[in-house]
Design an enzyme around this catalytic site. Structure first.
Site, PDB file in Angstrom:
ATOM      1  N   LYS A 197      13.551  39.466  -4.393  1.00 43.67           N
ATOM      2  CA  LYS A 197      13.667  39.694  -2.948  1.00 43.67           C
ATOM      3  C   LYS A 197      15.049  39.250  -2.460  1.00 43.67           C
ATOM      4  O   LYS A 197      15.719  39.969  -1.732  1.00 43.67           O
ATOM      5  CB  LYS A 197      12.559  38.924  -2.224  1.00 43.67           C
ATOM      6  N   GLU A 203      17.048  32.029 -12.058  1.00 48.61           N
ATOM      7  CA  GLU A 203      16.397  32.473 -13.299  1.00 48.61           C
ATOM      8  C   GLU A 203      16.576  33.982 -13.472  1.00 48.61           C
ATOM      9  O   GLU A 203      16.959  34.476 -14.538  1.00 48.61           O
ATOM     10  CB  GLU A 203      14.896  32.163 -13.260  1.00 48.61           C
ATOM     11  N   GLY A 255       7.463  37.096  -0.759  1.00 46.31           N
ATOM     12  CA  GLY A 255       7.551  37.316  -2.203  1.00 46.31           C
ATOM     13  C   GLY A 255       6.191  37.405  -2.876  1.00 46.31           C
ATOM     14  O   GLY A 255       5.918  38.323  -3.658  1.00 46.31           O
ATOM     15  N   ARG A 256       5.290  36.480  -2.556  1.00 42.46           N
ATOM     16  CA  ARG A 256       3.991  36.458  -3.238  1.00 42.46           C
ATOM     17  C   ARG A 256       3.025  37.505  -2.695  1.00 42.46           C
ATOM     18  O   ARG A 256       1.889  37.605  -3.146  1.00 42.46           O
ATOM     19  CB  ARG A 256       3.388  35.052  -3.174  1.00 42.46           C
ATOM     20  N   GLU A 341       1.362  27.991  -3.081  1.00 37.94           N
ATOM     21  CA  GLU A 341       2.637  28.131  -2.364  1.00 37.94           C
ATOM     22  C   GLU A 341       2.360  28.411  -0.884  1.00 37.94           C
ATOM     23  O   GLU A 341       3.155  28.053  -0.020  1.00 37.94           O
ATOM     24  CB  GLU A 341       3.489  29.250  -2.989  1.00 37.94           C
ATOM     25  N   HIS A 372     -15.138  27.259 -24.226  1.00 40.72           N
ATOM     26  CA  HIS A 372     -14.887  26.519 -25.464  1.00 40.72           C
ATOM     27  C   HIS A 372     -13.690  25.588 -25.311  1.00 40.72           C
ATOM     28  O   HIS A 372     -13.101  25.166 -26.304  1.00 40.72           O
ATOM     29  CB  HIS A 372     -14.688  27.505 -26.617  1.00 40.72           C
ATOM     30  N   LYS A 501      15.118  23.082  -6.596  1.00 37.17           N
ATOM     31  CA  LYS A 501      16.165  24.078  -6.882  1.00 37.17           C
ATOM     32  C   LYS A 501      17.538  23.480  -6.613  1.00 37.17           C
ATOM     33  O   LYS A 501      18.468  23.634  -7.403  1.00 37.17           O
ATOM     34  CB  LYS A 501      16.002  25.315  -5.979  1.00 37.17           C
TER      35      LYS A 501
HETATM   36  O1  F6P Z   1      10.800  29.619  -5.560  1.00 39.07           O
HETATM   37  C1  F6P Z   1       9.824  30.273  -4.868  1.00 39.07           C
HETATM   38  C2  F6P Z   1      10.167  31.708  -4.573  1.00 39.07           C
HETATM   39  O2  F6P Z   1      10.980  31.771  -3.453  1.00 39.07           O
HETATM   40  C3  F6P Z   1       8.898  32.515  -4.392  1.00 39.07           C
HETATM   41  O3  F6P Z   1       8.372  32.406  -3.135  1.00 39.07           O
HETATM   42  C4  F6P Z   1       9.349  33.868  -4.778  1.00 39.07           C
HETATM   43  O4  F6P Z   1       8.285  34.709  -5.052  1.00 39.07           O
HETATM   44  C5  F6P Z   1      10.189  33.541  -5.986  1.00 39.07           C
HETATM   45  O5  F6P Z   1      10.848  32.339  -5.634  1.00 39.07           O
HETATM   46  C6  F6P Z   1      11.173  34.586  -6.401  1.00 39.07           C
HETATM   47  O6  F6P Z   1      12.067  34.892  -5.380  1.00 39.07           O
HETATM   48  P1  F6P Z   1      12.941  36.195  -5.407  1.00 39.07           P
HETATM   49  O7  F6P Z   1      12.044  37.370  -5.398  1.00 39.07           O
HETATM   50  O8  F6P Z   1      13.813  36.122  -4.201  1.00 39.07           O
HETATM   51  O9  F6P Z   1      13.759  36.160  -6.676  1.00 39.07           O
END
Ligand code: F6P
Length: 537
Positions: A197, A203, A255-256, A341, A372, A501
């Site tokens: 987003k 990452e 995002g979620r 979250e 199990h 972060k």
């Molecule tokens: O670190 C949390 C977050 O902001 C989430 O809410 C989001 O889904 C994820 O990181 C990834 O964010 P982006 O889609 O901006 O890479």
């Protein structure tokens, strides 16, 4: 409001010694403590909620203005107050409008982007869009959090509907993730989706650059096989992805909650536009149910109220999500982000401290595997873990119905066992039959006692189709929303992820030696030194 919470706690305390099984003296309990919607059945009769508790919970929902907040969300009001944003993931699965944000109808843009996505997905599937070595065979979605968990979970869930290229998901900044995902793939026939987003997540950007380097070794123009899914279309352009392969979405999609639009591209490519549309239709059906059904017959509202009853009223801190549906094995991880979250906050919407516990700790694994592993604790541990079972009446393997029969039997047996338990008398009788007597019988019997009276719910659906999956995910989204409204939380921000972060960004130069570790605590300094000494960086 404080009175309502107090009444609920009082009601729970007064009925503390009542056994769930006793509630079934009412022969209509299974029926009256279940609710159905569009082919789905939610059974919450195996909880300690009685008519009185339900009435009080519904009073709490009404007093919290769930109905008003729901209307505000669907109509595009800026209910995400800390970020000044509307919350309109529901628009991504709507078929028409108008839905107004800042005086403009957003639906034209939603439908246009959806059409572009369907065209692109079909081109990838049909060969109209090819790699530099021929038709696309593999798609690698690079994203994390909401840009990974939703599509990864749904792609796995809909495996019986896959008829496109293979779709892989890479999220972790651990090089092992992308390294293993790219093994065996042909860069000339691989499409890389960069899903972010913000297009700044460290990452994702690190993995995207690694994937681009990998591709650059094999093709003349790596960015020709890259697609971006992002709200930051300018940043995607700066990364080298041309506008025709950038699919944008607005800041009113969290995002979620973003699986329903561009972030769903991997799923679209795997199952095709028709199946993806059914997925959207399932979610839209749940949206309608949520908006139209009375609170007492409303699935998301009842799931939320059961959650509130167990967590905030009865004080059970965790919630196990147990899908007896192996293809939902990523659902618990997906729900961890969605629920924790969204509602893992100790500050209320108005900035004051929350007066009740925040949302629950969510965890789980598919059945029967969990049986199990951790069910021992669920049955005999000292803490109560409310369990949420999910079960399809029909599987997708017509030649393996005996497997499905066993799966169903196990699921229903677990909720029965949790409720029923086994008394000391029953355990003694069991040991007596085995020929034990005296002190040894007593000792062995004690280990075989199950306290019982442990609550669970069951969500039963016909089959895990695209439509059903859409219903299930939308159901949980709205459940989280209702819980958040009742708790007084803004479910749509996530400030709690920021500090870690920021500190990670500050620590990287400490690891490389470009910055001092003087402001770090003793433990962090020692750990940095140990990693350096091991030569890991
Ligand atoms: O670190 C949390 C977050 O902001 C989430 O809410 C989001 O889904 C994820 O990181 C990834 O964010 P982006 O889609 O901006 O890479």
């Amino acid at each position: 409001m404080a009175d309502l919470w107090a009444n609920l706690r009082d009601h729970a305390d007064r009925n503390d010694d009542r056994h769930i099984l006793d509630l079934f003296e009412d022969p209509g309990r299974a029926e009256s403590f279940s609710v159905r919607a569009d082919g789905m059945l939610f059974d919450y009769s195996k909880t300690r909620i009685d008519a009185g508790a339900r009435g009080l919970l519904l009073d709490l929902a009404r007093a919290s203005d769930v109905e008003g907040r729901r209307a505000a969300m669907f109509s595009g009001e800026k209910i995400n107050e800390t970020e000044g944003r509307a919350v309109l993931h529901t628009a991504l699965r709507a078929s028409g409008g108008p839905i107004i944000v800042d005086g403009a109808d957003v639906m034209a843009g939603v439908l246009e982007t959806r059409a572009r996505l369907y065209d692109f997905a079909e081109a990838v599937r049909g060969g109209g869009f090819a790699g530099q070595g021929g038709a696309i065979t593999d798609v690698v979605n690079i994203g994390i959090g909401g840009s990974d968990l939703g599509p990864a979970m749904a792609t796995l869930a809909l495996a019986p509907y896959h008829d496109g290229p293979r779709v892989h998901y890479v999220s972790n900044v651990d090089g092992a993730d992308i390294n293993d995902a790219l093994q065996g793939l042909d860069p000339k026939t691989t499409l890389v989706i960069v899903a972010s987003k913000t297009f700044t997540t460290i990452e994702t950007m690190t993995n995207a650059r690694t994937a681009r380097d990998w591709m650059a070794e094999a093709v003349a123009d790596p960015s020709a096989q890259f697609v971006a899914l992002s709200s930051a279309t300018d940043k995607a352009g700066a990364f080298g992805i041309p506008p025709e392969r950038v699919f944008g979405f607005e800041d009113w999609v969290g995002g979620r909650y973003s699986l329903w639009g561009p972030i769903g591209l991997g799923l679209m490519i795997a199952v095709g536009d028709a199946a993806f549309q059914q997925f959207l239709d399932g979610a839209a059906a749940m949206d309608r149910h949520f908006q139209e059904a009375d609170l007492g017959d409303n699935l998301p509202v009842l799931l939320a109220l059961v959650g509130i009853w167990h967590n905030q009223v009865q004080g059970f801190a965790t919630r196990a999500v147990l899908p007896y549906d192996n293809r939902l094995s990523r659902l618990p991880a997906y729900l961890q982000q969605l629920e924790m979250e969204s509602n893992g906050k100790s500050v209320a919407m108005d900035g004051t401290r929350l007066q009740v516990d925040s949302g629950p700790i969510v965890w789980g694994e598919p059945g029967t595997n969990g049986q199990h592993a951790f069910y021992q604790l669920i049955h005999q541990g000292t803490r109560v873990v409310p369990c949420e079972f999910l079960l399809a009446a029909r599987g997708h393997e017509p030649n393996l119905t005996h497997h499905h029969r066993l799966l169903v039997a196990n699921c229903l047996a677990q909720s029965e066992a949790l409720m029923r338990g086994r008394s000391m008398e029953e355990a003694r009788a069991l040991m007596g039959k085995k020929g034990l007597t005296g002190a040894e019988l007593e000792r062995q019997a004690a280990h075989r006692v199950f306290p019982g009276n442990r609550p669970s719910t069951t969500l039963l659906y016909d089959q895990l189709t695209p439509f059903t999956l859409g219903q299930i995910i939308a159901l949980y989204e709205h459940r989280v929303f209702v819980e958040g409204v009742i708790l007084g939380i803004n479910s749509f921000d996530q400030w709690g992820v920021e500090l870690g972060k920021e500190l990670a960004v500050a620590l990287e130069p400490v690891l490389t030696g470009e910055a001092e570790d003087a402001d770090k605590d003793g433990s962090t300094r020692a750990l940095v030194a140990a990693v350096k000494a091991a030569g890991g960086i």
